[in-house]
Design a protein around this motif. Structure first.
Motif, PDB file in Angstrom:
ATOM      1  N   VAL A 369       0.809  -1.216   0.000  1.00 35.40           N
ATOM      2  CA  VAL A 369       0.000   0.000   0.000  1.00 35.40           C
ATOM      3  C   VAL A 369       0.846   1.271   0.000  1.00 35.40           C
ATOM      4  CG1 VAL A 369      -1.927   1.156   1.135  1.00 35.40           C
ATOM      5  CG2 VAL A 369      -1.653  -1.292   1.399  1.00 35.40           C
ATOM      6  N   GLY A 370       2.026   1.201   0.593  1.00 32.57           N
ATOM      7  CA  GLY A 370       2.773   2.429   0.842  1.00 32.57           C
ATOM      8  C   GLY A 370       3.612   2.917  -0.307  1.00 32.57           C
ATOM      9  N   CYS A 371       3.972   2.042  -1.221  1.00 34.34           N
ATOM     10  CA  CYS A 371       4.886   2.483  -2.266  1.00 34.34           C
ATOM     11  C   CYS A 371       4.683   1.651  -3.528  1.00 34.34           C
ATOM     12  CB  CYS A 371       6.331   2.333  -1.801  1.00 34.34           C
ATOM     13  SG  CYS A 371       6.850   0.631  -1.638  1.00 34.34           S
ATOM     14  N   VAL A 372       5.260   2.127  -4.620  1.00 32.34           N
ATOM     15  CA  VAL A 372       5.281   1.357  -5.856  1.00 32.34           C
ATOM     16  C   VAL A 372       6.728   0.948  -6.075  1.00 32.34           C
ATOM     17  CG1 VAL A 372       4.741   1.330  -8.298  1.00 32.34           C
ATOM     18  CG2 VAL A 372       3.373   2.713  -6.747  1.00 32.34           C
ATOM     19  N   LEU A 373       7.016  -0.327  -5.791  1.00 29.15           N
ATOM     20  CA  LEU A 373       8.403  -0.783  -5.790  1.00 29.15           C
ATOM     21  C   LEU A 373       9.100  -0.578  -7.129  1.00 29.15           C
ATOM     22  CD1 LEU A 373       8.402  -4.084  -3.726  1.00 29.15           C
ATOM     23  CD2 LEU A 373       9.537  -1.941  -3.197  1.00 29.15           C
TER      24      LEU A 373
END
Lengths: 526, 363
Positions: A369-373
């Motif tokens: 949810v927190g980032c787009v790897l």
């Protein structure tokens, strides 16, 4: 403190059961284990201590035959040991309980134990008898015919342990078994470790908590950066030295909150001023969340957080914290109840509107949810504000990289550069970047952080809490969800305890009330 | 206790004179061509004749060259659309149907939109726009189905393709729709020829080298799509939604709008491809109009692995292959089936090569 009676007198001269000699394991260009040497003796509980990424899990997996080492040798009961895989390791008497459970939820305890063991017709009765005997020998009571889904996390772990013990292993490896347990359950698990060792077997216990080491370890080996730094025969005496070896720094310099995550002795509340203004910032009124099956996950949750206050939400994972955080983040619409920031009703608003209202969200699952790897650090650190760098639809990458570099410096995010792929950053640096993004929202007035230090090393933990405290002193209301009670006790002003979706109780974050909070986490109203 | 420096040892990356990412696809095409020629020899056609026919059909005459280029444009447009939607992790396999509805719309407007007398090229611009809109709607249906009810776009675009193709069949069969007036029982099931003013202007004005306006338009769109993907906020949003839709939504990106725009844009490019085929080359709408070009364009998009120059390269390859193949069949009696086999071989070897390069680079 471990009582002397629990301690096993290990015969130092005894031949090691398993010895590793200069074992090396590489993944591509990364050396996870570098010339690790280690002796495991019959009858000892041997703790492996190290920060995240120090190579603890890799070490276990090499012993259990999941990975084949690239260098070095292992000797088991005096003969060369080269397991071809976990099945081979098991056949030779080495068993392992993994960090994550591998149980079939819809099946009974007996069937799970028989999985992969049964031949032809399953003899469930015989198996249940064996389970009962093991339960008595080791203090692992279990209902053999209960369904896994109906068991608590602690009971599920008992099943995992029994699954191993029923094979009568000589060497028993537990990879971070206490991360998901209640304080009581941890104590009984450690007692099981002692009993297993007392029967002449070797137990390897992986942990990053010093309290557990004091409680149970005969010897401790510290790993750092894939190498064995030191092995201690007297862990309780050497505890300060072990911490230094683990984090490569001085105990005295440790941030209070960071130290508490290690379980380092006394939790010192960090001398914070009580909130200056009694101005409600975040107001949560009777939030209730039912899932698709109609099960109530969060039940009538009511709480206010003042400006400049840090409220901790304690509880064993899976007791409604995720649902609470998801509602506040705008990812889930509550079944009923409302949620206000100041005068603004944010119930059921989209994440975009919630961000615009000034609520920063640090999600518990950073990667989901927190980032787009797959995107760059710069893109991630401004993911919710990319339109500020846009003119006529075109993204001004120069400005984006420049601003991202500024944030990287301010929040000490270490990476090759703002253009580095987010996936190339360490977990700690990823978390610092996510925190930087959420905490620098222009009109931030409330921060909701879920498990913000999970998987981080000590330095990163200290940095994360430094930033959260800093935001708080600027008058931001902070709601901090964590399953690490010690961490909450040292950071928060107030703690509410969630149990099965309900608030079991609220109290000041006072170390002296730790036992009381622990009991509430287990569902006992005070 | 010893101080430890924990630096993972750096591994030097291998270096090459010629980039393997270029060398390997060329080797793959050469290999497939060699196997194809061997097959041709096996069935008894003189290899030299077959090669001569192939060259003749591709670059042997200005006409052949133009036909190949016009085909490549159609493949490239569908391929661009595929790449664009694929950035958002959407797989648009509906090029065939989007070409078909584009062709229908272009025909309808060109024949019955009273466009013939319009100035400033509106006579062909309006039918083209109609085709673009029809294609966008066709792609948009799949997008709405996905956003509303989670229908997998692979299934919906594929099924919409069948609907589009049969819709076209109905249009040219029914006199009430686009079929030309039945004067006798021998009247073919096809539309009237579109008025000259609605035909796309030829670049040279010479019917011996009939490259039409579609070529420069395709090149312009190559740049436009490339810039959108690389330099715009929309391009970043496409990537974010493609890589992690949950995180993108949390960060305030409208995933539904991104999906709808991406699939509609892909459909619009497919519709435009249909317009080029009708207004630039065929001039009448017939059954079998889309002739599998939507699927060839899809393969071009797949093989490009997300790169616009890659789409252009693959489209040129397929354009020439198609033209050369047709000529091999006509003048050297090589069965069409064999041409399709060779094309398939090229796709498989290229895809295999891509996998190989990936492994190589990861080492």
């Amino acid at each position: 403190m471990r009582s002397a009676s629990l301690a096993n007198v290990v015969d130092v001269a005894a031949a090691p059961l398993l010895s590793l000699s200069e074992v090396t394991k590489r993944f591509g260009g990364f050396t996870a284990l570098s010339e690790v040497s280690l002796d495991l003796r019959p009858g000892e509980v041997h703790c492996i201590l190290g920060e995240n990424g120090a190579g603890k899990s890799t070490l276990c997996n090499v012993i259990f035959g999941v990975y084949q080492p690239d260098g070095g040798a292992m000797t088991y009961r005096g003969a060369p040991y080269q397991p071809s895989g976990p099945a081979d390791a098991l056949a030779q008497g080495i068993a392992m309980v993994h960090q994550h459970f591998s149980l079939v939820g819809d099946m009974t305890v007996v069937d799970n134990v028989l999985l992969g063991r049964g031949r032809g017709v399953l003899n469930r009765k015989e198996c249940a008898r064996q389970l009962a005997r093991l339960g008595e020998d080791y203090g692992l009571p279990l209902d053999p015919f209960a369904k896994i889904d109906d068991l608590s996390v602690g009971e599920r772990q008992r099943v995992e342990i029994v699954k191993c013990l029923i094979r009568d292993p000589q060497l028993f490896v537990l990879d971070e078994p206490t991360a998901v347990l209640l304080p009581d359950e941890i104590a009984s698990l450690l007692a099981v470790c002692r009993r297993v060792a007392a029967s002449g077997r070797a137990v390897v216990l992986v942990t990053h908590k010093l309290a557990e080491i004091k409680e149970v370890a005969d010897r401790v080996t510290v790993l750092r950066g894939g190498r064995t730094v030191v092995t201690s025969d007297a862990p309780t005496r050497d505890i300060d030295m072990l911490v230094r070896a683990m984090i490569h720094g001085d105990v005295a310099e440790l941030d209070g909150a960071a130290a508490s995550t290690l379980g380092l002795g006394n939790v010192e509340p960090v001398g914070r001023q009580p909130p200056r203004s009694k101005v409600e910032a975040l107001q949560i009124d009777g939030l209730t969340v039912r899932d698709r099956q109609g099960v109530t996950r969060l039940d009538n949750f009511t709480l206010t957080v003042d400006r400049g206050e840090i409220v901790g939400v304690a509880g064993v994972e899976g007791n409604g914290q995720s649902e609470l955080a998801a509602v506040l983040a705008g990812m889930v619409t509550p079944t009923s109840g409302r949620y206000y920031l100041g005068e603004t009703d944010l119930t059921g608003r989209s994440p975009k509107e919630i961000t615009a209202a000034g609520v920063g969200i640090v999600s518990e699952d950073r990667h989901a949810v927190g980032c787009v790897l797959g995107m760059s650090l710069a893109e991630n650190i401004y993911l919710n504000r990319l339109d500020e760098f846009t003119r006529f639809g075109f993204l001004n990458r120069t400005a984006l990289q420049r601003e991202a570099t500024t944030l990287m410096q301010r929040f000490d995010v270490r990476a090759r550069g703002p253009g580095a792929p987010f996936s190339s950053l360490s977990g700690g640096n990823q978390q610092k970047a996510v925190l930087a993004r959420e905490i620098t929202l222009p009109n931030l007035s409330c921060l909701v952080a879920s498990q913000p230090t999970r998987g981080l090393d000590v330095g990163a933990v200290a940095a994360v809490y430094g930033h959260i405290r800093d935001a708080c002193s600027r008058g931001i209301a902070v709601l901090l969800v964590s399953s690490e009670l010690d961490e909450l006790l040292s950071v928060a002003d107030r703690i509410v305890v969630l149990y099965r979706g309900r608030i079991m109780g609220t109290c000041a974050a006072d170390v002296s009330r730790k036992a009381e909070i622990g009991a509430m986490m287990a569902g006992q109203a005070q | 206790m010893t101080a430890v420096d924990d630096k993972p040892s750096a591994v030097a990356a291998p270096r090459f004179g010629l980039r393997p990412s270029l060398l390997i696809p060329l080797a793959a095409v050469a290999f497939a061509a060699a196997v194809g020629l061997a097959l041709i020899a096996v069935i008894g056609v003189p290899v030299a004749d077959a090669i001569a026919a192939f060259v003749d059909g591709t670059i042997g005459s200005p006409y052949a060259l133009a036909a190949s280029l016009n085909r490549a444009c159609v493949f490239a447009l569908v391929g661009f659309g595929f790449v664009l939607a694929n950035r958002a992790n959407l797989t648009n396999v509906g090029g065939e149907g989007q070409i078909a509805v584009g062709g229908i719309a272009a025909t309808a407007v060109a024949l019955y939109g009273h466009v013939a007398g319009l100035p400033l090229g509106l006579a062909f611009i309006l039918p083209t726009l109609a085709a673009v809109i029809a294609g966008a709607l066709w792609g948009g249906i799949a997008a709405v189905l996905k956003v509303r009810s989670g229908t997998n776009e692979v299934i919906s675009t594929l099924l919409l393709s069948f609907i589009g193709v049969w819709l076209l069949y109905w249009c040219v069969q029914s006199p009430a729709l686009l079929r030309k007036p039945m004067t006798s029982s021998a009247t073919l099931p096809e539309s009237l020829e579109i008025p000259d003013a609605a035909k796309l202007p030829l670049l040279t004005g010479d019917y011996g080298f009939p490259v039409h306006l579609g070529l420069p338009l395709t090149l312009i769109l190559a740049v436009v799509v490339g810039v959108i993907l690389a330099r715009t906020l929309f391009g970043v949003r496409l990537r974010a939604v493609g890589l992690n839709p949950v995180a993108a939504y949390r960060a305030g990106i409208s995933t539904t709008r991104t999906i709808v725009v991406a699939l509609s844009a892909a459909g619009a490019l497919g519709g435009l491809a249909g317009a080029l085929m009708l207004l630039g080359e065929q001039y009448t709408l017939k059954d079998g109009f889309s002739s599998g070009y939507g699927f060839d364009g899809l393969v071009a998009g797949l093989l490009s692995r997300g790169s616009i120059p890659g789409v252009i390269a693959a489209s040129l390859l397929f354009g020439f292959l198609r033209s050369g193949g047709i000529n091999m069949e006509m003048t050297a009696a090589v069965p069409t089936a064999l041409v399709v086999v060779i094309q398939g071989l090229i796709v498989i070897t290229l895809a295999g090569a891509a996998l190989f390069i990936e492994k190589w680079e990861r080492r």
